[in-house]
Design an enzyme around this catalytic site. Structure first.
Site, PDB file in Angstrom:
ATOM      1  CB  CYS A  83      -0.831   0.067   1.279  1.00 59.20           C
ATOM      2  SG  CYS A  83      -1.993  -1.277   1.450  1.00 59.20           S
ATOM      3  NE  ARG A 102       4.346   1.497  -1.293  1.00 54.10           N
ATOM      4  CZ  ARG A 102       5.348   0.672  -1.053  1.00 54.10           C
ATOM      5  NH1 ARG A 102       6.407   0.705  -1.819  1.00 54.10           N
ATOM      6  NH2 ARG A 102       5.300  -0.168  -0.045  1.00 54.10           N
ATOM      7  CD1 TRP A 108      -1.912  -5.504  -2.914  1.00 50.95           C
ATOM      8  CD2 TRP A 108      -2.681  -4.530  -4.769  1.00 50.95           C
ATOM      9  NE1 TRP A 108      -1.977  -6.450  -3.892  1.00 50.95           N
ATOM     10  CE2 TRP A 108      -2.443  -5.893  -5.038  1.00 50.95           C
ATOM     11  CE3 TRP A 108      -3.176  -3.724  -5.786  1.00 50.95           C
ATOM     12  CZ2 TRP A 108      -2.670  -6.464  -6.294  1.00 50.95           C
ATOM     13  CZ3 TRP A 108      -3.396  -4.286  -7.035  1.00 50.95           C
ATOM     14  CH2 TRP A 108      -3.152  -5.642  -7.268  1.00 50.95           C
ATOM     15  CG  ASN A 139       2.995  -0.781   3.133  1.00 47.88           C
ATOM     16  OD1 ASN A 139       4.151  -0.534   2.838  1.00 47.88           O
ATOM     17  ND2 ASN A 139       2.361  -1.801   2.602  1.00 47.88           N
ATOM     18  N   GLY A 140       1.538  -3.164   5.196  1.00 46.92           N
ATOM     19  CA  GLY A 140       2.142  -4.387   5.716  1.00 46.92           C
ATOM     20  C   GLY A 140       1.079  -5.385   6.105  1.00 46.92           C
ATOM     21  CD  GLU A 171       6.412 -17.184 -17.322  1.00 46.07           C
ATOM     22  OE1 GLU A 171       5.545 -17.574 -18.125  1.00 46.07           O
ATOM     23  OE2 GLU A 171       6.466 -16.032 -16.896  1.00 46.07           O
ATOM     24  CE  LYS A 195       7.081 -13.316 -18.946  1.00 44.09           C
ATOM     25  NZ  LYS A 195       6.020 -13.723 -18.119  1.00 44.09           N
ATOM     26  CD  GLU A 210       5.228 -11.819 -21.996  1.00 42.03           C
ATOM     27  OE1 GLU A 210       4.069 -11.550 -22.300  1.00 42.03           O
ATOM     28  OE2 GLU A 210       5.535 -12.339 -20.912  1.00 42.03           O
ATOM     29  CG  HIS A 239      10.157 -37.064 -31.451  1.00 43.07           C
ATOM     30  ND1 HIS A 239      10.265 -38.325 -32.003  1.00 43.07           N
ATOM     31  CD2 HIS A 239      10.436 -37.227 -30.132  1.00 43.07           C
ATOM     32  CE1 HIS A 239      10.561 -39.194 -31.063  1.00 43.07           C
ATOM     33  NE2 HIS A 239      10.688 -38.552 -29.910  1.00 43.07           N
ATOM     34  CE  LYS A 287       0.585  -7.050 -14.990  1.00 45.55           C
ATOM     35  NZ  LYS A 287       1.634  -8.051 -15.233  1.00 45.55           N
TER      36      LYS A 287
END
Ligand code: F6R
Length: 608
Positions: free
Chosen positions: A2, A29, A76, A102-103, A480, A484, A487, A503, A603
């Site tokens: 946050c 944040r 958040w 925050n936390g 993955e 990356k 993209e 193959h 996103k």
């Protein structure tokens, strides 16, 4: 994550505007709700609402918030969904003491029960709200002065916190304390700031004091006073001048959000490990008792569900299928009341995934999801949710949320193992101990491989095609890693099960062709050596991700990345993906591309 900010100044002004301006710089944040506590006419005035800063500031009259002192918060969500009630600041029963935080307070349940017994009344589902009530208890029942009361309270908090407190009991000051969450002070001639991060006040001052863990600050318009809240000893710390440009400061000095988010992984994984989610046991039990299980996701999240599928097979001894969300139609006829759907998503807003969930729900399936954004559409359609607690991810390419999704699959997997008896109690405890070590291994992996990734990238950046090969669970790491590279560096990269590469794909290999091998010291090791030899015989240049000290594979490679010894083979997919994230990032940078905003991608994909 946050964002928190506080301002205390000599002159009375429209302080609400200044707080909103500072919070806007911290919106990376968190952005699900906003709130301000100001002191005016010796009263604490709370203004808060759900929504982004731009939305909330249209609804409230920011200019009407006046005074010399105020604190503000952009949230958040972690405990409790985004809502006006859950937005910070939170207050005690009398409304005299207001707190932003925050936390994550780990022992909040226990402390809340204590406060409920003492008669305190809560208005939110947050962990934070216990703090003003605990302070109230110390002031009004124990007779402590406000400062001493806050010190007593923070000593009892377990977990992570940066807090700011304002109260009409001491209306000319902000009290702050921190442990493991960031807090900085900004010094101006006529006003003082405290904030989660420097960008909040960088356009007003470059004079900064960084606070350390277990420090407590009294902030007045005249200055700041720091003590250690355990020993009560005074701390002398002089300000320093920051030279960052505002844009760089928002990225904590990193040139791109993607690199910042790669570096955040030890913290995001530690947060995931730290928070005990009651939904976990229910999710594991439902999966264990289910007849049919379909995991559902798109893109990067799909690779985490392939790990989930593997773990359900291994630990629950059940077959399950991981379905790409846009292909859900093909299994639609199999869905009924005995079906569990396990969607995995960072945003919780991916339209392909949402449409598949809706269709499955109509046919009676239960939805058990793993999602990063609390309150998102997918969470609202779910019967149970396991949150990823990775914080906001700004870079378009998923990094910290992929490792969070993967650790969530392990979390479920271990519970399934315990339920099925596939792992006994002592094996379970041992696995949980190793699981706790993942954040630290990831930290060491970043340190060890970053410069190397930058170096290898100078070679990779000149290529236009590559293969990523892995076996077993680390096929997902290869998937993955290739995604990356594709993209953000726009290099055509394909992943294959290493044994499958002969193959067909091997036909593409020529002199110095890049092939990345994921080669942990597990049952796949010797077979992969065979695959490396096959590729090398055709001229391929092998880049290997090995366990430190694996000379056998190192000797076959052109480039190597090393995972420090001491990680558990069981959880290898998490550290092994880190060098591949770094490699893709640095390759994009070497090609003068923008890793945070790759072309044609967004996103959150909210179209079908
Ligand atoms: C890749 C990436 C995408 C997302 C995919 C699903 O780096 O970010 O492939 O993983 O669009 O998004 P969520 O997880 O939000 O459902």
């Amino acid at each position: 994550m946050c964002g928190i900010v506080g301002i205390v100044q000599k002159q009375e002004t429209k302080i609400g505007k200044a707080i909103i301006e500072a919070l806007t710089k911290l919106e990376y944040r968190g952005y699900d709700s906003v709130g301000i506590a100001s002191i005016y006419d010796n009263k604490v005035i709370i203004t808060k609402d759900q929504g982004k800063i731009s939305e909330v500031s249209e609804r409230i009259d920011v200019n009407s918030i006046k005074g010399k002192i105020a604190i503000g918060h952009t949230r958040w969500a972690t405990h409790g969904p985004p809502s006006k009630e859950n937005a910070h600041p939170h207050v005690d029963c009398s409304g005299d003491i207001s707190v932003i935080h925050n936390g994550i307070i780990e022992n909040f349940q226990r402390l809340k029960e204590e406060l409920l017994e003492q008669g305190h009344v809560f208005q939110s589902e947050t962990d934070t709200e216990i703090i003003p009530h605990m302070i109230e208890q110390q002031v009004k029942k124990e007779g402590l002065a406000l400062k001493e009361a806050i010190i007593q309270v923070v000593k009892r908090l377990e977990g992570t916190f940066a807090i700011c407190v304002v109260s009409n009991l001491n209306p000319d000051r902000i009290y702050c304390a921190k442990r493991d969450s960031p807090l900085v002070i900004g010094i101006n001639t006529d006003r003082m700031f405290c904030a989660s991060d420097i960008p909040a006040f960088l356009n007003k001052t470059r004079k900064v004091v960084l606070l350390h863990d277990d420090e407590f600050v009294t902030l007045t318009s005249e200055g700041y006073d720091i003590i250690n809240f355990n020993t009560l000893e005074k701390v002398i710390r002089k300000p320093h001048i920051v030279s960052w440009k505002p844009e760089m400061a928002q990225k904590a000095g990193f040139p791109h959000f993607m690199l910042k988010e790669i570096h955040e992984q030890p913290h995001s994984l530690a947060d995931y490990v730290r928070i005990k989610q009651p939904s976990l046991t229910r999710i594991a039990e439902k999966i264990y008792n289910a007849e049919k299980i379909f995991l559902l996701a798109a893109g990067t999240a799909h690779y985490s569900t392939l790990t989930g599928e593997h773990l359900i097979r291994r630990f629950a001894k059940k077959s399950s299928s991981s379905i790409i969300a846009s292909e859900f139609e093909s299994v639609n006829s199999l869905i009924d009341e005995d079906t569990i759907i396990l969607p995995v998503s960072q945003s919780g807003e991916t339209m392909d995934t949402i449409m598949a969930i809706k269709s499955a729900k109509e046919q009676g399936a239960s939805i058990l999801s793993a999602v990063n954004v609390i309150g998102s559409t997918i969470t609202r359609h779910s019967d149970e949710v396991l949150y990823l607690y990775a914080g906001p991810e700004i870079g378009v390419a998923a990094t910290k949320t992929y490792t969070a999704q993967t650790i969530a699959m392990w979390d479920i997997g271990l519970e399934l193992g315990k339920l099925s008896g596939e792992i006994n109690n002592s094996e379970y405890s041992e696995a949980r101990k190793l699981y706790q070590q993942i954040p630290n291994i990831v930290k060491q992996t970043i340190v060890r491989n970053e410069a190397r990734a930058n170096h290898v990238a100078s070679w990779f950046a000149k290529k236009n095609s590559s293969f990523y090969l892995g076996r077993g669970l680390n096929l997902q790491t290869a998937n993955e890693g290739a995604l990356k590279m594709k993209e953000i560096a726009y290099i055509h990269s394909e992943s294959y099960p290493a044994g499958e590469s002969k193959h067909g794909p091997i036909a593409l290999v020529e002199e110095d062709y890049p092939v990345v091998f994921i080669t942990p010291q597990d049952y796949t090791h010797n077979r992969i050596i065979g695959n490396i030899m096959e590729m090398k015989a055709r001229g391929a240049a092998a880049t290997v991700v090995i366990e430190e000290g694996d000379r056998e594979i190192e000797e076959l490679s052109k480039w190597k990345f090393e995972i420090p010894q001491g990680y558990s083979e069981m959880f290898s997919t998490i550290p092994y993906v880190i060098p591949l994230q770094l490699l893709a990032y640095y390759t994009a940078v070497r090609r003068n591309l923008s890793p945070d905003m790759p072309r044609n991608l967004s996103k959150s994909v909210t179209v079908l």
